[in-house]
Write an enzyme that holds these catalytic residues in place. Structure first.
Site, PDB file in Angstrom:
ATOM      1  N   GLY A   5       0.813  -1.218   0.000  1.00 57.82           N
ATOM      2  CA  GLY A   5       0.000   0.000   0.000  1.00 57.82           C
ATOM      3  C   GLY A   5       0.844   1.264   0.000  1.00 57.82           C
ATOM      4  N   ASP A  65      -1.940 -13.670   5.381  1.00 57.05           N
ATOM      5  CA  ASP A  65      -3.201 -12.960   5.548  1.00 57.05           C
ATOM      6  C   ASP A  65      -3.440 -12.754   7.039  1.00 57.05           C
ATOM      7  OD1 ASP A  65      -6.084 -13.019   3.545  1.00 57.05           O
ATOM      8  OD2 ASP A  65      -6.056 -12.281   5.604  1.00 57.05           O
ATOM      9  N   ALA A 114      -5.029  -3.594   6.099  1.00 52.91           N
ATOM     10  CA  ALA A 114      -6.415  -3.305   6.500  1.00 52.91           C
ATOM     11  C   ALA A 114      -7.293  -3.180   5.268  1.00 52.91           C
ATOM     12  CB  ALA A 114      -6.474  -1.983   7.271  1.00 52.91           C
ATOM     13  N   GLN A 115      -8.609  -3.265   5.480  1.00 46.69           N
ATOM     14  CA  GLN A 115      -9.553  -2.788   4.474  1.00 46.69           C
ATOM     15  C   GLN A 115      -9.629  -1.295   4.802  1.00 46.69           C
ATOM     16  OE1 GLN A 115     -11.624  -1.178   2.405  1.00 46.69           O
ATOM     17  NE2 GLN A 115     -13.253  -1.376   3.934  1.00 46.69           N
ATOM     18  N   SER A 151      -6.298   5.110  13.685  1.00 51.06           N
ATOM     19  CA  SER A 151      -6.787   6.126  12.751  1.00 51.06           C
ATOM     20  C   SER A 151      -7.634   7.193  13.433  1.00 51.06           C
ATOM     21  CB  SER A 151      -7.635   5.401  11.698  1.00 51.06           C
ATOM     22  OG  SER A 151      -8.452   6.298  11.010  1.00 51.06           O
ATOM     23  N   GLU A 154     -10.208   8.194  12.299  1.00 52.15           N
ATOM     24  CA  GLU A 154     -11.601   7.781  12.085  1.00 52.15           C
ATOM     25  C   GLU A 154     -12.209   7.224  13.381  1.00 52.15           C
ATOM     26  OE1 GLU A 154     -13.117   8.331   9.113  1.00 52.15           O
ATOM     27  OE2 GLU A 154     -14.989   7.276   9.500  1.00 52.15           O
ATOM     28  N   TYR A 188     -15.472   0.774   9.628  1.00 52.68           N
ATOM     29  CA  TYR A 188     -14.020   0.921   9.642  1.00 52.68           C
ATOM     30  C   TYR A 188     -13.554   1.500  10.982  1.00 52.68           C
ATOM     31  CZ  TYR A 188      -9.416   2.892   8.563  1.00 52.68           C
ATOM     32  OH  TYR A 188      -8.091   3.231   8.607  1.00 52.68           O
ATOM     33  N   HIS A 235      -3.574  10.933   5.421  1.00 48.31           N
ATOM     34  CA  HIS A 235      -2.276  11.247   4.811  1.00 48.31           C
ATOM     35  C   HIS A 235      -2.270  10.727   3.388  1.00 48.31           C
ATOM     36  CE1 HIS A 235      -2.164   7.715   7.388  1.00 48.31           C
ATOM     37  NE2 HIS A 235      -1.335   7.166   6.515  1.00 48.31           N
TER      38      HIS A 235
END
Ligand code: F7E
Length: 320
Positions: free
Chosen positions: A12, A57, A81-82, A124, A126, A150, A180
């Site tokens: 990622g 995984d 992560a998703q 996060s 979030e 999430y 970011h």
């Protein structure tokens, strides 16, 4: 002695910048990648960097144990992560499993293999949802009221890290990172979607850009600055939790304004609002107080919002 790092989510945006940083510091870097039916492009961000990748995984504890035994790392960075908030409403169960149970699987695998390994968790902003302190900032004492599957999962991961630190004395650190971005950001996140769309309009390849909520406000920094914080905070003697943010908040509308202005265009002529990009519940405002990491560890961002947008515009202008 040469240090070894293991990174989940290595392919990622953050995984690729962190790999570069650790390689430049002399680390031997290993990463976990998931099986994908289209292997092409999966490693586009990390190709040729000299990283060793392993199939594994977060939902397969056997794979985590096997990889830990093979790699024997000093540091583990859990960036897997998703990671898309809106998509977490479409695949809530998968998101909760990967982003919450995945943290448990990793922590338990580390604890059983070697509890001295340092573990970083990509927590996060979030997690705060719509709670903001009276002074208009979020910090690690701000109550967490997540507004998405999430965010709920990330709160679980955050708490598991704190629990393993308290219960087993493990070196577990949370980086509470605010948004970011970079040229390597997926183009379905709003910043790169805006930049890519604006560049395509500028080159005459399309006429409009459909977005969702333009009034939400985010604290946007650059991924390169934030992976530097990850390494710093994990290597602080005392394991702890840290907020990483710029302390500046801008709306999606302002992001559009700045980006289109870079290309001498007025976003109002091209941006439309399409409800398909709305979320069942929105997080309205984020602005982080990162004074602790600045004062105690000397971290500060090198990019400004403008220099970040400029880099992204240049990137897409070359690519499109
Ligand atoms: O949305 C609004 C959208 O998808 C930002 C992840 O890295 O940061 C990221 O999560 C805002 C939201 O990022 C569109 O409603 C408007 O208010 O770029 P985003 P995010 O949801 O803030 C946190 C810290 C993470 O941890 C996550 O992993 O932009 N918005 N129109 C839109 N968003 C998208 N994606 N697409 C639109 O068309």
């Amino acid at each position: 002695m040469r240090k070894t790092a293991l990174i989940t989510g290595v392919a990622g945006q953050d995984g690729s910048y962190l790999s570069e940083l650790l390689i430049s510091k002399g680390y031997d870097v290993h990463g976990i990648v998931r099986r994908n039916s289209v292997p092409e492009n999966q490693d586009s961000r990390i190709k040729g960097m000299g990283i060793t990748t392993h199939y594994g995984d977060l939902l397969d504890p056997y794979s985590l144990t096997r990889i830990l035994q093979e790699v024997n790392p000093d540091e583990v960075y859990n960036l897997g992560a998703q990671s898309h908030v809106r998509i977490s409403f479409d695949v809530p169960s998968f998101t909760i499993q990967t982003n919450a149970l995945g943290v448990l699987n990793l922590l338990e695998a580390v604890r059983q293999f070697n509890p001295k390994i340092k573990v970083y968790q990509a927590s996060s902003s979030e997690m705060f949802g719509n709670t903001v302190d009276e002074d208009g900032y979020q910090r690690k004492t701000t109550p967490m009221n997540p507004t998405s599957p999430y965010g709920c999962a990330k709160v679980m991961g955050y708490n598991l890290m704190r629990h393993y630190r308290a219960a087993y004395g493990m070196h577990c650190c949370n980086g509470i990172l605010f948004n970011h971005e970079s040229p390597r950001r997926g183009s379905n996140f709003v910043t790169n979607k805006i930049v890519k769309g604006a560049v395509e309009i500028h080159k005459g390849l399309r006429n409009e850009l459909a977005l969702g909520n333009l009034d939400a406000s985010r604290d946007w920094g650059h991924s390169k600055d934030y992976v530097r914080a990850m390494h710093m905070l994990l290597n602080n003697e005392e394991p702890s939790d840290w907020v990483v943010a710029t302390g500046e908040s801008r709306t999606i509308r302002q992001m559009c304004e700045t980006t289109f202005a870079h290309l001498d265009m007025d976003y109002r002529e091209y941006v439309t609002v399409d409800p398909q990009y709305f979320r069942p519940q929105e997080l309205d405002f984020l602005r982080g107080d990162s004074s602790e990491i600045r004062e105690k560890l000397g971290w500060k961002p090198e990019y400004t919002f403008e220099s970040m947008v400029e880099e992204m515009v240049d990137h897409w202008s070359e690519l499109v």
